[in-house]
Write a protein that holds these residues in place. Structure first.
Motif, PDB file in Angstrom:
ATOM      1  N   ARG A 148     -34.058  -1.919  -4.855  1.00 55.41           N
ATOM      2  CA  ARG A 148     -33.107  -2.957  -4.439  1.00 55.41           C
ATOM      3  C   ARG A 148     -33.829  -4.288  -4.309  1.00 55.41           C
ATOM      4  O   ARG A 148     -33.304  -5.328  -4.705  1.00 55.41           O
ATOM      5  N   ALA A 149     -35.045  -4.241  -3.728  1.00 56.92           N
ATOM      6  CA  ALA A 149     -35.800  -5.479  -3.576  1.00 56.92           C
ATOM      7  C   ALA A 149     -36.133  -6.062  -4.944  1.00 56.92           C
ATOM      8  O   ALA A 149     -36.021  -7.266  -5.159  1.00 56.92           O
ATOM      9  N   ARG A 150     -36.521  -5.196  -5.875  1.00 55.40           N
ATOM     10  CA  ARG A 150     -36.893  -5.690  -7.202  1.00 55.40           C
ATOM     11  C   ARG A 150     -35.698  -6.219  -7.975  1.00 55.40           C
ATOM     12  O   ARG A 150     -35.850  -6.991  -8.906  1.00 55.40           O
ATOM     13  N   SER A 151     -34.495  -5.798  -7.589  1.00 53.86           N
ATOM     14  CA  SER A 151     -33.355  -6.348  -8.316  1.00 53.86           C
ATOM     15  C   SER A 151     -32.880  -7.661  -7.695  1.00 53.86           C
ATOM     16  O   SER A 151     -31.893  -8.231  -8.153  1.00 53.86           O
ATOM     17  N   GLY A 152     -33.572  -8.151  -6.649  1.00 58.22           N
ATOM     18  CA  GLY A 152     -33.305  -9.508  -6.186  1.00 58.22           C
ATOM     19  C   GLY A 152     -32.799  -9.655  -4.766  1.00 58.22           C
ATOM     20  O   GLY A 152     -32.347 -10.714  -4.381  1.00 58.22           O
ATOM     21  N   ILE A 153     -32.877  -8.593  -3.971  1.00 55.77           N
ATOM     22  CA  ILE A 153     -32.445  -8.694  -2.580  1.00 55.77           C
ATOM     23  C   ILE A 153     -33.679  -8.830  -1.681  1.00 55.77           C
ATOM     24  O   ILE A 153     -34.588  -8.007  -1.758  1.00 55.77           O
ATOM     25  N   GLY A 154     -33.701  -9.853  -0.870  1.00 53.72           N
ATOM     26  CA  GLY A 154     -34.809 -10.037   0.072  1.00 53.72           C
ATOM     27  C   GLY A 154     -34.343  -9.736   1.482  1.00 53.72           C
ATOM     28  O   GLY A 154     -33.195 -10.005   1.833  1.00 53.72           O
ATOM     29  N   TYR A 155     -35.237  -9.192   2.316  1.00 54.03           N
ATOM     30  CA  TYR A 155     -34.823  -8.714   3.636  1.00 54.03           C
ATOM     31  C   TYR A 155     -35.801  -9.194   4.704  1.00 54.03           C
ATOM     32  O   TYR A 155     -36.996  -8.952   4.607  1.00 54.03           O
ATOM     33  N   VAL A 156     -35.277  -9.898   5.688  1.00 49.80           N
ATOM     34  CA  VAL A 156     -36.075 -10.249   6.865  1.00 49.80           C
ATOM     35  C   VAL A 156     -35.510  -9.439   8.024  1.00 49.80           C
ATOM     36  O   VAL A 156     -34.425  -9.723   8.516  1.00 49.80           O
ATOM     37  N   PRO A 157     -36.219  -8.401   8.446  1.00 40.71           N
ATOM     38  CA  PRO A 157     -35.648  -7.489   9.438  1.00 40.71           C
ATOM     39  C   PRO A 157     -35.723  -8.058  10.842  1.00 40.71           C
ATOM     40  O   PRO A 157     -36.462  -9.001  11.101  1.00 40.71           O
TER      41      PRO A 157
ATOM     42  N   GLY B 262     -51.023  -9.547  12.611  1.00 38.78           N
ATOM     43  CA  GLY B 262     -50.760  -9.088  13.968  1.00 38.78           C
ATOM     44  C   GLY B 262     -51.239 -10.055  15.035  1.00 38.78           C
ATOM     45  O   GLY B 262     -50.847  -9.965  16.188  1.00 38.78           O
ATOM     46  N   ASP B 263     -52.130 -10.984  14.658  1.00 29.79           N
ATOM     47  CA  ASP B 263     -52.670 -11.925  15.644  1.00 29.79           C
ATOM     48  C   ASP B 263     -51.833 -13.189  15.784  1.00 29.79           C
ATOM     49  O   ASP B 263     -52.119 -14.025  16.624  1.00 29.79           O
ATOM     50  N   LEU B 264     -50.807 -13.314  14.936  1.00 29.48           N
ATOM     51  CA  LEU B 264     -49.971 -14.510  15.003  1.00 29.48           C
ATOM     52  C   LEU B 264     -48.969 -14.407  16.155  1.00 29.48           C
ATOM     53  O   LEU B 264     -48.636 -13.310  16.591  1.00 29.48           O
ATOM     54  N   SER B 265     -48.492 -15.560  16.605  1.00 24.09           N
ATOM     55  CA  SER B 265     -47.456 -15.544  17.645  1.00 24.09           C
ATOM     56  C   SER B 265     -46.125 -15.110  17.017  1.00 24.09           C
ATOM     57  O   SER B 265     -45.995 -15.064  15.795  1.00 24.09           O
ATOM     58  N   GLY B 266     -45.158 -14.816  17.855  1.00 28.44           N
ATOM     59  CA  GLY B 266     -43.873 -14.336  17.350  1.00 28.44           C
ATOM     60  C   GLY B 266     -43.221 -15.317  16.381  1.00 28.44           C
ATOM     61  O   GLY B 266     -42.720 -14.947  15.328  1.00 28.44           O
ATOM     62  N   GLY B 267     -43.266 -16.599  16.735  1.00 32.35           N
ATOM     63  CA  GLY B 267     -42.649 -17.600  15.878  1.00 32.35           C
ATOM     64  C   GLY B 267     -43.364 -17.719  14.544  1.00 32.35           C
ATOM     65  O   GLY B 267     -42.737 -17.830  13.486  1.00 32.35           O
ATOM     66  N   GLN B 268     -44.700 -17.693  14.599  1.00 33.57           N
ATOM     67  CA  GLN B 268     -45.468 -17.755  13.352  1.00 33.57           C
ATOM     68  C   GLN B 268     -45.197 -16.537  12.482  1.00 33.57           C
ATOM     69  O   GLN B 268     -45.091 -16.630  11.267  1.00 33.57           O
ATOM     70  N   GLN B 269     -45.052 -15.388  13.142  1.00 40.07           N
ATOM     71  CA  GLN B 269     -44.741 -14.176  12.374  1.00 40.07           C
ATOM     72  C   GLN B 269     -43.390 -14.299  11.689  1.00 40.07           C
ATOM     73  O   GLN B 269     -43.211 -13.843  10.565  1.00 40.07           O
ATOM     74  N   GLN B 270     -42.452 -14.935  12.383  1.00 39.03           N
ATOM     75  CA  GLN B 270     -41.134 -15.089  11.773  1.00 39.03           C
ATOM     76  C   GLN B 270     -41.212 -15.997  10.550  1.00 39.03           C
ATOM     77  O   GLN B 270     -40.598 -15.728   9.522  1.00 39.03           O
ATOM     78  N   GLN B 271     -42.029 -17.061  10.659  1.00 39.69           N
ATOM     79  CA  GLN B 271     -42.221 -17.929   9.498  1.00 39.69           C
ATOM     80  C   GLN B 271     -42.876 -17.155   8.364  1.00 39.69           C
ATOM     81  O   GLN B 271     -42.512 -17.296   7.200  1.00 39.69           O
ATOM     82  N   LEU B 272     -43.840 -16.306   8.730  1.00 39.65           N
ATOM     83  CA  LEU B 272     -44.527 -15.499   7.720  1.00 39.65           C
ATOM     84  C   LEU B 272     -43.536 -14.535   7.052  1.00 39.65           C
ATOM     85  O   LEU B 272     -43.561 -14.346   5.835  1.00 39.65           O
ATOM     86  N   ALA B 273     -42.644 -13.957   7.857  1.00 37.10           N
ATOM     87  CA  ALA B 273     -41.663 -13.028   7.283  1.00 37.10           C
ATOM     88  C   ALA B 273     -40.780 -13.751   6.263  1.00 37.10           C
ATOM     89  O   ALA B 273     -40.414 -13.189   5.235  1.00 37.10           O
TER      90      ALA B 273
END
Lengths: 233, 301
Positions: free
Chosen positions: A73-82, A133-144
């Protein structure tokens, strides 16, 4: 583009979704609302394939994906930020983004991070070497976000992207979602609690109640009476 | 004093073989939560692959080439164990992911089948593999201290395998996929990784490493259908002691068990030594239940 019909799903013995039908058109921002426990996350997980559908169909771009693995599903073009971001804690920031490239259909494999993935997050390139894992929650969200954008998906599934992060970054994330919308290339299915934010980005709204769609309509039709009936706690 | 150094060297040598065996176990257990009891039989596959390579060289190739056979047999044993591992994964293991107890029973059965297969093909008695001439003799450090070339060769072989594994896991795209799947299977899948393919490849590589361990064991003594069972328990101890998910942990685990094993056996007797080693492991796991190196990350929310 994304067509979900009569989707049924749940955990173990308990059924959570009882026949949900929903559509997302190219470039459209669709918001999925509902009180806690109505099945919003379950729905997104079932669309992505993390949870197996027990009935109904999920099709994307005319292709039936109901029995396909999440990877396909991801390869057919769906991206997921959980919800909860699910960053790979032991992988570096760079590697996290490179994993996102796995879904890029053939064109952008390799070890180069596409600039478009991080252009909205200038802070990320400065910490490529750090562990996720060392990033803050907000930074992790940006990374996601950067991770999922690397593959240039045509549809983004965002599950409460602003939940549990510091207020200053909430605004940044919202700006990012607005800018993805204004680019017009990516459709978004957004699960969100903040009605104010929904009003500023949504094109179309679905409201879930007890695992079924209780209300749907254009954003303009979402009046106070509807909000009181389905969303006020 | 020389005897002590020799024991120390033996300890390192035993550790290195354990490490090679445990590496494969650690990746399969760490990534897929499968306890592969047939791992010992993959060692046996590697050992018999070496034996077969030797036979082929003796029968079909000029005698002057014989001394080179061992280098080829390393590749052959890796390939044989890799392929059998792949077959095993495709036909059985992939149905058992996330079910450690079921996998333990099923793979144990597979192990018995493989042992019996070896008995039918090669016969029950042990067979000897002739070491190549260039590995005879040893390196004289002092008058009384001679380090056998075979043991040194095994050390070097393990070092090369470890380095290759390290580069594979931490420097290649396939290794990155593997680490992502190990840490968060669902999310890795949601980002487009075909977890099934990563699983088969990882399992096959782990099996291949066991094959190389089997090849190394032919240098130490005769080989037989049950050669793997001598090592499998210790190898599992290494994995448990080292902690799941990190190569470094496995290295420490192997060194810990190999060294204490050799030294305790030297200071006491063979059986008492073993008892002491197990006591140490039990005590250690009481203190650190997750082993030497446990995966840790900043917990959020």
């Amino acid at each position: 583009m994304l067509t979900v019909e009569k989707l049924e799903s749940g955990y173990g013995e308990s059924a959570v979704l009882r026949g949900v039908t929903l559509q997302v058109r190219p470039g459209q921002v669709v918001c999925l609302l509902g009180r806690n426990g109505t099945g919003k996350s379950t729905f997104v997980k079932s669309v992505m394939g993390v949870l197996k559908a027990r009935g109904g169909t999920v099709s994307y771009g005319g292709r039936d994906l109901t029995r396909k693995a999440p990877g396909e599903r991801a390869r057919s073009g769906i991206g997921y930020v959980p919800q909860g971001r699910e960053i790979f804690g032991q992988l570096s920031v760079r590697e996290n983004i490179l994993i996102g490239l796995e879904a890029a259909r053939g064109k952008r494999r390799g070890d180069d991070i596409p600039p478009a993935a991080v252009e909205r997050f200038p802070v990320l390139p400065t910490m490529y070497g750090r562990r996720g894992g060392d990033l803050s929650g907000g930074q992790q969200q940006q990374l996601a976000f950067a991770r999922v954008l690397a593959a240039e998906p045509e549809l983004l599934l965002l599950d409460e992207p602003c939940e549990g992060i510091q207020p200053s970054i909430v605004d940044d994330i919202r700006d990012v979602i607005r800018s993805i919308k204004s680019d017009g290339r990516t459709a978004i299915l957004l699960v969100e609690q903040s009605l104010e934010f929904v009003r500023s980005v949504a094109d179309y709204v679905y409201i879930l109640e007890k695992g079924a769609i209780a209300w749907q309509g254009e954003l303009e039709a979402l009046d106070d009476e509807t909000v009181r009936r389905y969303l006020t706690v | 004093m020389d005897v002590f150094w020799l024991q120390l060297f033996n300890g390192i040598s035993v550790s290195s073989i354990l490490l090679l065996i445990a590496l494969g176990l650690a990746v399969t257990f760490g990534q897929m939560n499968v306890i592969n009891m047939a791992h010992g039989e993959l060692i046996m596959v590697g050992a018999y692959a070496t034996y077969m390579t030797q036979k082929l060289f003796q029968s079909y190739l000029p005698a002057s080439w014989f001394s080179q056979y061992f280098l080829l047999s390393i590749a052959a044993s890796f390939a044989a164990a890799f392929l059998i591992g792949l077959l095993l994964e495709k036909t059985l293991i992939r149905f058992l992911y996330g079910r450690p107890l079921d996998s333990l029973l099923a793979t144990w059965g597979v192990g018995l089948v493989l042992q019996q297969l070896a008995r039918s093909i090669f016969g029950a008695p042990n067979v000897g593999v002739k070491s190549p001439s260039w590995l005879e003799g040893g390196l004289s450090v002092t008058q009384g201290l001679v380090l056998p070339y075979k043991r040194l060769f095994i050390l070097a072989l393990v070092a090369v395998c470890l380095l290759a594994m390290f580069l594979y896991i931490y420097r290649t795209t396939a290794g990155r996929r593997m680490r992502a799947v190990m840490q968060n299977r669902d999310m890795a899948a949601c980002l487009g990784i075909s977890t099934r393919r990563v699983d088969s490849l990882t399992f096959a590589i782990g099996s291949g490493l066991a094959g190389i361990a089997g090849c190394a064991l032919t240098l130490i003594g005769p080989i037989g259908p049950t050669i793997g069972t001598y090592y499998i328990v210790d190898a599992f101890m290494v994995v448990v002691l080292g902690g799941v998910g990190k190569l470094v942990g496995t290295v420490f685990g192997a060194l810990g068990i190999g060294m204490t094993n050799t030294l305790f056996e030297y200071w006491t007797t063979a059986s008492l030594g073993k008892v002491l080693v197990f006591l140490c492991i039990v005590a250690f796991l009481q203190w650190k239940p997750k082993g030497f190196v446990a995966m840790r990350t900043r917990s959020l929310d």
